[in-house]
Design a protein around this motif. Structure first.
Motif, PDB file in Angstrom:
ATOM      1  N   GLY A   1      27.858  -0.477  -7.131  1.00  0.00           N
ATOM      2  CA  GLY A   1      27.477  -1.554  -6.567  1.00  0.00           C
ATOM      3  C   GLY A   1      26.629  -0.989  -6.620  1.00  0.00           C
ATOM      4  N   PRO A   2      25.561  -2.496  -5.616  1.00  0.00           N
ATOM      5  CA  PRO A   2      23.893  -2.881  -6.202  1.00  0.00           C
ATOM      6  C   PRO A   2      22.972  -1.563  -5.898  1.00  0.00           C
ATOM      7  CG  PRO A   2      25.018  -4.075  -4.676  1.00  0.00           C
ATOM      8  CD  PRO A   2      25.952  -3.547  -5.352  1.00  0.00           C
ATOM      9  N   GLN A   3      22.508  -0.539  -6.166  1.00  0.00           N
ATOM     10  CA  GLN A   3      21.460   0.319  -5.416  1.00  0.00           C
ATOM     11  C   GLN A   3      19.996  -0.509  -4.755  1.00  0.00           C
ATOM     12  OE1 GLN A   3      22.187   3.432  -6.519  1.00  0.00           O
ATOM     13  NE2 GLN A   3      24.253   2.277  -6.725  1.00  0.00           N
ATOM     14  N   VAL A   4      20.204  -0.747  -3.574  1.00  0.00           N
ATOM     15  CA  VAL A   4      18.793  -1.201  -2.887  1.00  0.00           C
ATOM     16  C   VAL A   4      17.770  -0.349  -2.648  1.00  0.00           C
ATOM     17  CG1 VAL A   4      19.071  -2.549  -1.017  1.00  0.00           C
ATOM     18  CG2 VAL A   4      20.819  -2.744  -2.142  1.00  0.00           C
ATOM     19  N   ARG A   5      17.077  -0.240  -2.717  1.00  0.00           N
ATOM     20  CA  ARG A   5      15.432   0.229  -2.906  1.00  0.00           C
ATOM     21  C   ARG A   5      15.565  -0.128  -1.936  1.00  0.00           C
ATOM     22  NH1 ARG A   5      15.349  -0.935  -8.131  1.00  0.00           N
ATOM     23  NH2 ARG A   5      15.389   0.823  -9.662  1.00  0.00           N
ATOM     24  N   PRO A   6      14.477   1.299  -0.822  1.00  0.00           N
ATOM     25  CA  PRO A   6      14.089   0.787   0.536  1.00  0.00           C
ATOM     26  C   PRO A   6      12.867  -0.059   0.564  1.00  0.00           C
ATOM     27  CG  PRO A   6      13.608   3.430  -0.095  1.00  0.00           C
ATOM     28  CD  PRO A   6      14.445   2.672  -0.820  1.00  0.00           C
ATOM     29  N   LEU A   7      12.162  -0.859   1.217  1.00  0.00           N
ATOM     30  CA  LEU A   7      11.026  -2.003   1.089  1.00  0.00           C
ATOM     31  C   LEU A   7      10.003  -0.562   1.230  1.00  0.00           C
ATOM     32  CD1 LEU A   7      12.567  -4.707   3.400  1.00  0.00           C
ATOM     33  CD2 LEU A   7      12.157  -4.272   1.694  1.00  0.00           C
ATOM     34  N   PRO A   8       9.091  -1.102   0.594  1.00  0.00           N
ATOM     35  CA  PRO A   8       7.660  -0.336   0.836  1.00  0.00           C
ATOM     36  C   PRO A   8       7.126  -0.122   2.826  1.00  0.00           C
ATOM     37  CG  PRO A   8       7.432  -2.601   0.264  1.00  0.00           C
ATOM     38  CD  PRO A   8       8.582  -2.122   0.274  1.00  0.00           C
ATOM     39  N   PRO A   9       6.882   0.303   3.312  1.00  0.00           N
ATOM     40  CA  PRO A   9       6.544   0.932   4.369  1.00  0.00           C
ATOM     41  C   PRO A   9       4.867  -0.439   4.585  1.00  0.00           C
ATOM     42  CG  PRO A   9       5.531   2.810   2.991  1.00  0.00           C
ATOM     43  CD  PRO A   9       6.151   1.831   2.354  1.00  0.00           C
ATOM     44  N   PRO A  10       5.230  -0.140   6.049  1.00  0.00           N
ATOM     45  CA  PRO A  10       3.774  -0.529   6.504  1.00  0.00           C
ATOM     46  C   PRO A  10       2.630  -0.305   6.630  1.00  0.00           C
ATOM     47  CG  PRO A  10       5.017  -0.300   8.588  1.00  0.00           C
ATOM     48  CD  PRO A  10       6.144   0.206   7.219  1.00  0.00           C
ATOM     49  N   GLU A  11       1.580  -1.212   6.479  1.00  0.00           N
ATOM     50  CA  GLU A  11       0.451  -0.285   6.426  1.00  0.00           C
ATOM     51  C   GLU A  11      -0.870  -1.395   6.986  1.00  0.00           C
ATOM     52  OE1 GLU A  11      -1.568   0.046   2.153  1.00  0.00           O
ATOM     53  OE2 GLU A  11      -0.009  -0.325   1.640  1.00  0.00           O
ATOM     54  N   PRO A  12      -1.927  -0.508   6.910  1.00  0.00           N
ATOM     55  CA  PRO A  12      -2.906  -1.217   8.083  1.00  0.00           C
ATOM     56  C   PRO A  12      -3.540  -1.787   6.903  1.00  0.00           C
ATOM     57  CG  PRO A  12      -3.886   0.387   8.399  1.00  0.00           C
ATOM     58  CD  PRO A  12      -2.464   0.479   7.647  1.00  0.00           C
ATOM     59  N   CYS A  13      -4.017  -3.114   7.041  1.00  0.00           N
ATOM     60  CA  CYS A  13      -5.952  -4.365   6.372  1.00  0.00           C
ATOM     61  C   CYS A  13      -6.710  -3.523   5.824  1.00  0.00           C
ATOM     62  CB  CYS A  13      -6.388  -5.319   6.358  1.00  0.00           C
ATOM     63  SG  CYS A  13      -4.520  -6.351   6.147  1.00  0.00           S
ATOM     64  N   PRO A  14      -7.270  -3.576   4.868  1.00  0.00           N
ATOM     65  CA  PRO A  14      -8.606  -2.266   5.150  1.00  0.00           C
ATOM     66  C   PRO A  14      -9.548  -3.148   6.040  1.00  0.00           C
ATOM     67  CG  PRO A  14      -8.144  -3.626   3.113  1.00  0.00           C
ATOM     68  CD  PRO A  14      -7.244  -3.930   3.426  1.00  0.00           C
ATOM     69  N   VAL A  15     -10.384  -1.843   6.012  1.00  0.00           N
ATOM     70  CA  VAL A  15     -11.491  -2.320   7.233  1.00  0.00           C
ATOM     71  C   VAL A  15     -12.269  -3.310   6.652  1.00  0.00           C
ATOM     72  CG1 VAL A  15     -13.352  -1.254   8.716  1.00  0.00           C
ATOM     73  CG2 VAL A  15     -12.159   0.152   8.409  1.00  0.00           C
ATOM     74  N   GLY A  16     -12.538  -4.957   8.078  1.00  0.00           N
ATOM     75  CA  GLY A  16     -13.215  -5.470   7.169  1.00  0.00           C
ATOM     76  C   GLY A  16     -12.472  -6.699   7.123  1.00  0.00           C
ATOM     77  N   ALA A  17     -11.545  -6.466   5.906  1.00  0.00           N
ATOM     78  CA  ALA A  17     -10.686  -7.313   5.347  1.00  0.00           C
ATOM     79  C   ALA A  17     -10.396  -8.843   6.262  1.00  0.00           C
ATOM     80  CB  ALA A  17      -9.331  -6.960   4.857  1.00  0.00           C
ATOM     81  N   VAL A  18      -9.835  -8.825   7.195  1.00  0.00           N
ATOM     82  CA  VAL A  18      -9.652 -10.279   7.948  1.00  0.00           C
ATOM     83  C   VAL A  18     -11.115 -10.320   8.680  1.00  0.00           C
ATOM     84  CG1 VAL A  18      -8.611 -11.057   9.771  1.00  0.00           C
ATOM     85  CG2 VAL A  18      -7.552  -9.040   8.891  1.00  0.00           C
ATOM     86  N   LYS A  19     -12.208  -9.824   8.902  1.00  0.00           N
ATOM     87  CA  LYS A  19     -13.611 -10.817   8.842  1.00  0.00           C
ATOM     88  C   LYS A  19     -13.794 -11.095   7.587  1.00  0.00           C
ATOM     89  CE  LYS A  19     -14.484  -7.857  13.193  1.00  0.00           C
ATOM     90  NZ  LYS A  19     -15.769  -7.227  13.913  1.00  0.00           N
ATOM     91  N   ALA A  20     -13.268 -10.695   6.618  1.00  0.00           N
ATOM     92  CA  ALA A  20     -14.076 -11.327   5.145  1.00  0.00           C
ATOM     93  C   ALA A  20     -13.113 -12.288   4.555  1.00  0.00           C
ATOM     94  CB  ALA A  20     -14.431  -9.611   4.243  1.00  0.00           C
ATOM     95  N   MET A  21     -11.787 -12.762   5.279  1.00  0.00           N
ATOM     96  CA  MET A  21     -11.474 -13.796   4.765  1.00  0.00           C
ATOM     97  C   MET A  21     -11.946 -14.736   5.559  1.00  0.00           C
ATOM     98  SD  MET A  21      -7.744 -12.252   3.650  1.00  0.00           S
ATOM     99  CE  MET A  21      -7.218 -11.339   5.252  1.00  0.00           C
ATOM    100  N   LYS A  22     -12.001 -13.943   7.118  1.00  0.00           N
ATOM    101  CA  LYS A  22     -12.395 -15.491   7.868  1.00  0.00           C
ATOM    102  C   LYS A  22     -13.923 -15.840   7.761  1.00  0.00           C
ATOM    103  CE  LYS A  22     -12.550 -15.982  12.961  1.00  0.00           C
ATOM    104  NZ  LYS A  22     -13.121 -15.509  14.730  1.00  0.00           N
ATOM    105  N   ALA A  23     -14.715 -15.438   6.549  1.00  0.00           N
ATOM    106  CA  ALA A  23     -15.981 -15.948   7.300  1.00  0.00           C
ATOM    107  C   ALA A  23     -15.646 -16.537   5.895  1.00  0.00           C
ATOM    108  CB  ALA A  23     -17.042 -14.522   6.981  1.00  0.00           C
ATOM    109  N   ARG A  24     -15.239 -16.619   4.783  1.00  0.00           N
ATOM    110  CA  ARG A  24     -14.725 -17.147   3.383  1.00  0.00           C
ATOM    111  C   ARG A  24     -13.826 -18.797   4.093  1.00  0.00           C
ATOM    112  NH1 ARG A  24     -16.296 -13.287   2.748  1.00  0.00           N
ATOM    113  NH2 ARG A  24     -17.993 -12.726   0.864  1.00  0.00           N
ATOM    114  N   LYS A  25     -13.206 -18.133   5.841  1.00  0.00           N
ATOM    115  CA  LYS A  25     -12.704 -19.724   6.022  1.00  0.00           C
ATOM    116  C   LYS A  25     -11.366 -20.248   5.111  1.00  0.00           C
ATOM    117  CE  LYS A  25     -16.433 -22.894   6.178  1.00  0.00           C
ATOM    118  NZ  LYS A  25     -16.963 -23.963   5.120  1.00  0.00           N
TER     119      LYS A  25
END
Length: 601
Positions: A467-491
């Motif tokens: 049967g299929p060998q299902v590997r676990p999904l990667p765990p969640p993790e936060p974005c780098p500091v300032g990443a969301v603001k940097a993207m928002k600054a570029r619309k």
């Protein structure tokens, strides 16, 4: 010449050191793991035209500091020897994890957090006693050693010391904005229009940043936030955050009080020195009990999950302090369970009986018919699915992939933020973007799906494969500091998507490995120009997941981002093509999409 990321490849020789892999990248340089006489070292390459006198500043600082909790200087030189373009600082290699990664993966207890903070406070005490300021204390610049859990303060690239000459003319010294103290922002507001005004950082600035790190370790969140920069600065200046104990009842009151004293709004009210922090932490541990050994945050698991819809909004708000943040590695699902991949339940394989075999054989015949018709309908399909890059590929492809045997292999580059200073940029001439011959998407999708279906049906029906060998999904993790603001600054808004490629050439299959990677943006995306290099890492599971955390424009402007890699069809992660079932490598198609996210799920 463009500064690193990809200047050094494994096996390169630099001043007698053999490069193994890249460890990190920032605005001014890159850090590599290298060996000399079999011993590991961290090689920090700094692009001389950009760094100026910063190299001598950092070396001078490290020469002043000899402490078990401060990264040690091993040597310094210029490279290449004849016409040097880079300064090379050889440092002690800390085999471990960044503090934020350590906290997310270990879900530490109050006692473990205190042990780490004691190490950091001792490092700062020794640093300040030598007349040195770090000026960039944050989770990314703190390492926890794997062998014994010892913490070390690293990266003095924007540090300062008594008597050093100013290297910038800005009103605020270099540093990470989210970690600036209230007195720095207050000075900025009052003197923004004063010609020649300069804020001089002090010990209190480092202690404020230490308080922010401490708060995040205890609660899993930052004490201040805002929708934009002005509102964030206003929060730092005027708002008093909930104490760590109020935000998380598992935080001992003694630690909560120490943290809040580090976050006082004025230097006079703040804890006066790192020595005082050490004394306070040592005093607190003397009265510790068994509660200090309980993980501060809830672990990932069904027993701690909060079910949406159980409470109305008022109840959720009223009970919010009881919902602790989650940390730790997700527990892998047992084989007895029915795991899900991308929302699709993978049911346990059933043994084939009688009519089931006949149905499978008929399915194989249908697949063959569909493949023949698919090839006739899409005559370019086979050419676009070539597995070897054509010889006339664009010069851009050299930056994105390196040849490996008969296949192109995505180059490993650019783990983010060793030196995170949003300062000057380097302008380089970038070749005009070559036209990208996109393959017909229906042809690729039909062929890929049918090929996998045929393979699975054959294996199941005729060979009795497991049967299929299902590997676990990667765990969640936060974005780098300032990443969301940097993207928002570029619309670029959360949820938006855009095309990207692993290799600029005719679409084909490449081999990739788990670890650092790089994609190239195809065409402009809002204010992000075409040819922007998107760096991060790949995670190999049943699909290949990509988490991109750093962007470098063709002009050399670098900043953090938070982008998920998607397949052409829009699914999260890239489908694995047949031919490589390794747990650490895979074969994927070169065309992809990237999606702006607020966190990695």
């Amino acid at each position: 010449m463009r500064p690193p990321p990809a200047i050094l490849v494994p096996g390169a020789e630099v001043l007698g050191y053999t490069v193994e892999r890249q460890l990190g990248q920032g605005g001014f340089g890159t850090v590599y793991l290298a060996r000399n006489a079999g011993k590991p070292f961290a090689l920090k390459l700094l692009h001389l035209p950009r760094v100026g006198e910063r190299v001598e500043r950092e070396v001078s600082i490290l020469l002043k500091l000899r402490h078990p909790h401060v990264v040690g200087l091993q040597g310094y030189g210029l490279w290449p020897p004849g016409e040097p373009r880079f300064a090379v600082i050889v440092m002690e290699y800390v085999d471990g994890r960044r503090l934020d990664v350590w906290a997310h993966e270990e879900n530490p207890s109050a006692r473990q957090v205190t042990r780490v903070l004691l190490d950091v406070a001792r490092a700062l005490a020794a640093t300040h006693a030598a007349g040195v300021l770090h000026r960039d204390v944050k989770e990314a610049n703190l390492m926890v050693r794997a062998s014994d859990g010892l913490a070390k303060l690293v990266d003095f690239g924007i540090g300062d010391y008594t008597g050093a000459r100013d290297l910038t003319a800005d009103i605020l010294p270099p540093g990470t904005p989210e970690y600036r103290a209230p007195e720095a922002w207050r000075y900025f507001r009052q003197h923004a229009r004063v010609l020649g005004a300069r804020y001089v950082a002090g010990v209190a600035d480092d202690l404020w940043a230490l308080g922010l790190v401490f708060y995040w370790l205890l609660t899993g969140r930052k004490p201040f936030d805002g929708e934009d920069d002005p509102s964030f600065i206003e929060a730092v200046l005027t708002q008093t955050p909930a104490s760590p104990h109020d935000a998380n009842a598992r935080v001992p009151l003694a630690l909560s009080d120490i943290c809040m004293r580090l976050l006082e709004k004025t230097p006079e009210a703040r804890t006066p020195s790192a020595f005082a922090v050490v004394s306070a932490l040592e005093e607190a541990t003397r009265d510790s009990d068994a509660a200090w050994d309980v993980p501060l945050c809830d672990a990932f698991g069904e027993d701690t999950a909060t079910t949406e819809g159980e409470q109305d909004s008022f109840e959720k708000w009223r009970n919010r302090p009881r919902h602790r943040p989650r940390r730790g590695v997700r527990a892998p699902l047992s084989r007895a369970e029915a795991p899900t991949v991308q929302g699709t339940t993978v049911k346990p394989r059933r043994s084939l009986q009688g009519w089931g075999v006949l149905v499978t054989v008929l399915a194989l015949v249908a697949v063959g018919v569909l493949l023949r018709h698919g090839t006739a309908r899409f005559p370019g399909m086979v050419a676009h699915r070539q597995e070897v890059a054509p010889t006339d590929k664009s010069p851009q492809s050299g930056r994105a992939a390196a040849p490996s045997r008969t296949e192109a292999t995505a180059v490993a580059v650019a783990v983010p933020a060793t030196i995170q200073e949003v300062a000057a940029t380097v302008t380089t001439q970038t070749p005009e973007t070559p036209s990208l011959p996109l393959s017909p998407k229906p042809a690729r999708k039909v062929r890929s799906v049918m090929t996998r279906a045929a393979g699975m049906a054959t294996c199941t029906a005729l060979l009795g494969c497991p049967g299929p060998q299902v590997r676990p999904l990667p765990p969640p993790e936060p974005c780098p500091v300032g990443a969301v603001k940097a993207m928002k600054a570029r619309k670029i808004d959360i949820g938006e998507r855009h095309e990207a490629v692993f290799v600029f050439s005719r679409p084909h299959i490449i081999s990739v490995h788990e670890g650092p990677t790089q994609l190239i943006l195809v065409g402009p995306w809002e204010d992000l120009p075409s040819n922007t290099e998107l760096s991060g890492r790949l995670i190999v599971r049943d699909r290949v997941y990509g988490r991109l955390t750093w962007a470098t424009t063709p002009k050399g402007d670098s900043f953090p981002v938070c982008l998920d890699v998607l397949a052409e069809e829009g699914d999260r992660g890239m489908a694995r093509e047949p031919g490589d079932d390794s747990p650490t490598s895979a074969r994927i198609f070169t065309l992809a999409r990237v999606k702006a996210v607020g966190e990695f799920e």
